[in-house]
Motif scaffolding. Structure first.
Motif, mmCIF file in Angstrom:
data_model
loop_
_atom_site.group_PDB
_atom_site.id
_atom_site.type_symbol
_atom_site.label_atom_id
_atom_site.label_comp_id
_atom_site.label_asym_id
_atom_site.label_seq_id
_atom_site.Cartn_x
_atom_site.Cartn_y
_atom_site.Cartn_z
ATOM 1 N N SER A 45 0.487 -1.162 0.141
ATOM 2 C CA SER A 45 0.149 0.133 0.242
ATOM 3 C C SER A 45 0.855 1.212 0.019
ATOM 4 N N VAL A 46 0.250 2.281 -0.774
ATOM 5 C CA VAL A 46 1.101 3.434 -0.594
ATOM 6 C C VAL A 46 0.031 4.659 0.016
ATOM 7 N N VAL A 47 0.344 5.361 0.919
ATOM 8 C CA VAL A 47 -0.420 6.481 1.232
ATOM 9 C C VAL A 47 -0.052 7.727 1.146
ATOM 10 N N VAL A 99 -10.740 11.375 -6.791
ATOM 11 C CA VAL A 99 -11.078 11.787 -5.507
ATOM 12 C C VAL A 99 -11.358 13.419 -5.542
ATOM 13 N N THR A 100 -12.172 13.719 -4.669
ATOM 14 C CA THR A 100 -12.302 15.238 -4.555
ATOM 15 C C THR A 100 -11.227 15.848 -3.636
ATOM 16 N N HIS A 101 -10.615 16.855 -4.220
ATOM 17 C CA HIS A 101 -9.712 17.568 -2.988
ATOM 18 C C HIS A 101 -10.007 17.986 -1.932
ATOM 19 N N GLN A 102 -9.291 17.601 -0.907
ATOM 20 C CA GLN A 102 -9.538 18.139 0.451
ATOM 21 C C GLN A 102 -8.170 18.363 0.926
ATOM 22 N N PRO A 104 -6.600 18.991 5.250
ATOM 23 C CA PRO A 104 -5.827 17.694 4.792
ATOM 24 C C PRO A 104 -6.437 16.704 4.304
ATOM 25 N N GLN A 105 -5.919 15.466 3.723
ATOM 26 C CA GLN A 105 -6.539 14.502 3.171
ATOM 27 C C GLN A 105 -5.391 13.249 3.251
ATOM 28 N N ILE A 106 -5.704 12.107 3.377
ATOM 29 C CA ILE A 106 -5.088 10.788 3.180
ATOM 30 C C ILE A 106 -5.614 9.994 2.062
ATOM 31 N N LEU A 107 -4.853 9.394 1.218
ATOM 32 C CA LEU A 107 -5.557 8.449 0.375
ATOM 33 C C LEU A 107 -4.627 7.125 0.199
ATOM 34 N N VAL A 108 -5.145 5.904 0.369
ATOM 35 C CA VAL A 108 -4.587 4.654 0.282
ATOM 36 C C VAL A 108 -4.395 4.274 -1.237
ATOM 37 N N GLY A 112 -2.436 0.883 -8.277
ATOM 38 C CA GLY A 112 -2.852 2.003 -8.993
ATOM 39 C C GLY A 112 -4.100 2.640 -8.889
ATOM 40 N N LYS A 113 -4.700 2.473 -8.045
ATOM 41 C CA LYS A 113 -6.222 3.208 -7.468
ATOM 42 C C LYS A 113 -6.270 3.402 -6.158
ATOM 43 N N ALA A 114 -7.377 4.481 -5.840
ATOM 44 C CA ALA A 114 -7.405 4.939 -4.504
ATOM 45 C C ALA A 114 -8.464 3.901 -3.935
#
Length: 132
Positions: A45-47, A99-102, A104-108, A112-114
């Motif tokens: 996983s990439v955060v 994804v909608t910009h936020q 702060p925000q984290i994504l996993v 190659g997909k959130a």
């Protein structure tokens, strides 16, 4: 948490050369890194943590996230994005991962997909357990 005091105060060339032994995260500061992160995300996983250096809410969320982040490099890579200096990269995140910009925000990112995102007070490092 000395690195939080010095966050983004290094030159870009020094910050991008940091190893995981020095800090918990890699600085996301180049468009080319997206293809690298997508490739990495096929094996672990990439955060991505999107942080506004002028926002007290973002600063608090980052501090709490850092204090609780204790995942080994073999399971998760963490990339930190300075939104104010790299808005183009934030726009690419929104487009590439749908994804909608936020902030702060984290994504996993996996394969190659959130597969997960959270923002503001919903950011919790413990939520990452499911992605290790």
């Amino acid at each position: 948490m000395d690195f939080l005091k010095n966050i983004f105060k290094e030159t870009s060339s020094n910050a991008s050369e940091n190893s995981k032994e020095d800090v918990k995260y890699f600085e996301l500061n180049k468009m080319e890194q997206f293809d690298e992160m997508d490739e990495i995300s096929t094996t672990k996983s990439v955060v991505i943590f999107k942080h506004s250096t002028r926002c007290s809410i973002s600063r608090m969320a980052l501090k709490q996230f850092d204090a609780a982040f204790n995942y080994p490099e073999e399971k998760i890579d963490w990339y930190l994005l300075d939104l104010l200096n790299h808005r183009d990269l934030s726009n690419e995140i929104a487009h590439r991962y749908n994804v909608t910009h936020q902030s702060p925000q984290i994504l996993v990112i996996q394969n190659g997909k959130a597969v997960f995102n959270a923002s503001h007070d919903s950011i919790a490092a413990e939520d990452l357990k499911q992605f290790t």
